[in-house]
Design an enzyme around this catalytic site. Structure first.
Site, short mmCIF file in Angstrom:
data_model
loop_
_atom_site.label_atom_id
_atom_site.label_comp_id
_atom_site.label_asym_id
_atom_site.label_seq_id
_atom_site.Cartn_x
_atom_site.Cartn_y
_atom_site.Cartn_z
N ASN A 141 58.70 113.41 -30.43
CA ASN A 141 58.56 113.83 -29.03
C ASN A 141 59.71 113.31 -28.19
O ASN A 141 60.26 112.24 -28.45
CB ASN A 141 57.25 113.31 -28.45
CG ASN A 141 56.94 113.96 -27.12
OD1 ASN A 141 56.64 115.15 -27.07
ND2 ASN A 141 57.06 113.21 -26.04
N GLU A 204 61.35 118.15 -28.45
CA GLU A 204 62.05 118.74 -27.31
C GLU A 204 63.57 118.71 -27.46
O GLU A 204 64.27 119.48 -26.80
CB GLU A 204 61.63 118.06 -26.00
CG GLU A 204 60.22 118.44 -25.52
CD GLU A 204 59.11 117.61 -26.15
OE1 GLU A 204 59.41 116.80 -27.07
OE2 GLU A 204 57.93 117.77 -25.75
N ASP A 253 56.28 108.89 -6.21
CA ASP A 253 56.26 109.95 -7.22
C ASP A 253 56.61 111.30 -6.59
O ASP A 253 56.99 111.38 -5.43
CB ASP A 253 54.91 109.98 -7.96
CG ASP A 253 55.09 110.43 -9.40
OD1 ASP A 253 55.83 111.41 -9.63
OD2 ASP A 253 54.51 109.81 -10.30
MN MN Z 1 56.11 116.83 -26.05
#
Ligand code: MN
Length: 448
Positions: A141, A204, A253
Site C-alpha cells: 500500500n 498505488e 485538517d
Molecule cells: Mn490503498
C-alpha cells in the site's frame, strides 16, 4: 518522471514564484502559501532560516496543474484516474537513483519541517508518501499521512482506519513493527495516486506508474523492506511501532478546523537518504492543494457512480467552501424527473464523507458558486426537491456531527429544472453576439 522535471516545465510556463527573502518554517512559509492559495503559483522558498535546503509548496495547487502533470483535461482526468486504478502496472525496480546521492544517519530536526497554524501541536511533515507491505508480502500500500515531529529520530503518525492501518494491524498480529519508506518530494502523479483509494491490495505506486505511462522507477530501501521512487527528493526509512504511542495533534485538517488529539503510533526513523540539494515539499493543511489531492480521486468516484444512474454527468466539484470534502455539486443531463435525486443518492454512496450534494443542469457551471446559487434560487422548491437522510455515517472531520456516534444528517438539493414545467421559464437569458464583438472583448481583456 520526477518532481524536478515537472517544476522545470512549470518554470517555463511562468507558474513558479521564487521567494528570495529569508523566511521561517514556523508560520511564515505557511502564511505566505495561504495568501497565494486561490489559483496561486507554485511557491519555491529559496532561503529558509536555520537550514540550507529549499522548500517547495502548492505544486498540485490548481486543477490545471494536476491535469497538465497527467497530460489530460477536464473529465478526462477522472477517466484516466479510474483507468489507472483498474489497470495498475508494476513499476521497474532500479539499482540506484538520485535520491541515494546522500545517505545519512537520521536527524529529523535538520529538515525544514513547517509549523502551519497557531494551535498546531508543532512541526508536521505533510507531503509524505508512505509505502509498506503486509508481513507476508502479499499486500502493498501507498498512502499519504501527516507526521508530527517528536525528536531527532521519532515521528507520530495519524493512522485513519484505512489501508495502512490494516497493514499495521497485520503487523501487530505478526508481532513485528511495520517497516515503511516515507518519500517526500514526488511527481504529482505519485501524490495523486497515493491520495486515491483503489481496493485494498492495489499498490498505488503501480497506479502512479500507469498514470506516468510506465516511467516510474522505484528503489529498495537500505534499512527496511519497503520501496520509494528512485527520483524522490528525500526518503525517510523507518518502522511504525506496534507498541509505542504518543499524543498526536492537534493539527488543522482539510476542513480548516483543528482535528483533536489522539494517542497514535510512533515511527522510529532508521535512516535518511536524499538528493544532494534536496527540495523539501510541503502541503498546506486545508489549502487548495490538500483539497484537490484528497478531493479529485473522490470526484472521480462520484463521477463514475452518478454516470451509472443518469444519462450523462457533465462535471463534479467537491467545492472549496465545503473543504473539498463535504460538499459536492454535480451537473447532470436529466431524462426524467427524479434523476436529480438518484444522482444525489449515488454521490452520497460513492463518497461516505459527503454531507451536502447539489444537483444542477448542464448549463450551470459547478465551479462558479454564484451560478450554483442562482440555480437554487430559480429552480429549487424546498418542499419538493429537498432530500434529508438522518443518522447516516459521515466524516470524522465534520465538527457539527454527533461527536460520540459520528452520525450526521445528509442533505441533497435537486436544483435541476422540473420537466413538468415549460422549459422557457428556466432559460438563462442570453445576449446575441457576433465574432467582431467577441474579438473586441478579447482585445479589452488582454494585457497591453
Ligand atoms: Mn490503498
Amino acid at each position: 518522471m520526477s518532481l524536478r522535471d515537472f517544476l522545470e516545465l512549470m518554470e517555463k510556463e511562468d507558474q513558479v514564484l521564487h521567494v528570495m527573502d529569508d523566511v521561517s518554517p514556523k508560520f511564515e512559509i505557511s502564511y505566505i502559501v495561504k495568501r497565494f492559495d486561490k489559483d496561486g503559483p507554485i511557491l519555491l522558498f529559496e532561503k529558509v532560516s536555520g537550514g540550507i535546503n529549499r522548500v517547495v509548496a502548492n505544486v498540485c495547487g490548481t486543477r490545471n496543474r494536476i491535469c497538465e502533470a497527467l497530460g489530460v483535461n477536464g473529465t478526462e482526468l477522472y477517466h484516466k484516474l479510474l483507468e489507472a486504478c483498474r489497470s495498475p502496472i508494476k513499476p521497474k525496480i532500479a539499482n540506484d537513483g538520485v535520491v541515494c546521492e546522500v545517505v545519512e544517519e537520521p536527524n529529523l530536526l535538520k529538515l525544514p519541517v513547517l509549523t502551519h497554524f497557531e494551535r498546531d501541536a508543532g512541526p508536521y511533515i505533510t507531503a509524505s508518501v508512505i509505502h509498506a507491505k503486509s508481513p507476508d508480502g502479499a499486500f502493498e500500500n501507498v498512502s499519504i499521512h501527516r507526521l508530527q515531529l517528536l525528536d531527532e529520530r521519532h515521528l507520530a503518525i495519524r493512522l485513519v482506519p484505512r489501508h495502512l492501518y490494516r497493514l499495521w494491524c497485520l503487523a501487530k498480529e505478526a508481532k513485528k513493527d511495520l517497516e515503511v519508506a516515507i518519500s517526500i518530494g514526488t511527481h504529482p502523479a505519485v501524490m495523486l495516486a497515493a491520495a486515491s483509494s483503489p481496493p485494498f491490495g492495489v499498490n498505488e505506486f503501480a497506479v502512479a506508474n500507469t498514470l506516468l505511462g510506465g516511467k516510474l522507477r522505484l528503489i529498495k530501501c537500505m534499512h527496511v523492506d519497503a520501496y520509494a521512487p528512485a527520483d524522490a527528493e528525500l526518503v525517510l526509512e523507518g518502522k511504525i511501532s506496534i507498541s509505542r504511542e504518543a499524543m498526536e495533534g492537534p493539527l488543522v485538517d482539510i476542513t480548516g478546523t483543528y482535528d483533536v488529539q489522539r494517542m497514535q503510533p510512533i515511527v522510529e526513523i532508521l535512516g535518511i537518504m536524499h538528493r544532494g540539494d534536496y527540495l523539501y515539499q510541503a502541503v498546506l493543511p486545508s489549502g487548495s492543494e490538500h483539497r484537490l489531492l484528497m478531493g479529485l480521486p473522490r470526484e472521480a468516484a462520484i463521477y463514475e457512480a452518478v454516470s451509472k444512474v443518469v444519462p450523462k454527468v457533465h462535471a463534479v466539484n467537491l467545492s472549496v467552501g465545503g473543504g473539498g470534502w463535504l460538499h459536492a455539486v454535480i451537473s447532470i443531463e436529466k431524462q426524467v424527473d427524479g434523476d436529480g435525486k438518484n444522482a444525489i443518492l449515488a454521490a452520497l454512496a460513492a463518497h461516505p464523507s459527503l454531507k451536502h450534494v447539489i444537483a444542477v443542469d448542464p448549463d450551470i457551471n459547478v465551479f462558479d458558486v454564484s451560478d450554483v446559487e442562482w440555480a437554487i434560487a430559480t429552480r429549487f422548491q424546498a418542499n419538493e426537491d429537498l432530500l434529508i437522510i438522518e443518522n447516516a455515517r459521515g466524516s470524522t472531520l465534520d465538527s457539527s456531527a454527533d461527536q460520540e456516534t459520528g452520525l450526521t444528517a445528509k442533505m441533497g438539493i435537486d436544483a435541476t429544472c422540473p420537466m413538468t414545467k415549460p422549459k422557457e421559464k428556466f432559460e438563462k437569458a442570453k445576449i446575441p453576439v457576433n465574432e467582431r464583438v467577441e474579438g473586441l472583448i478579447r482585445k479589452l481583456l488582454s494585457p497591453k
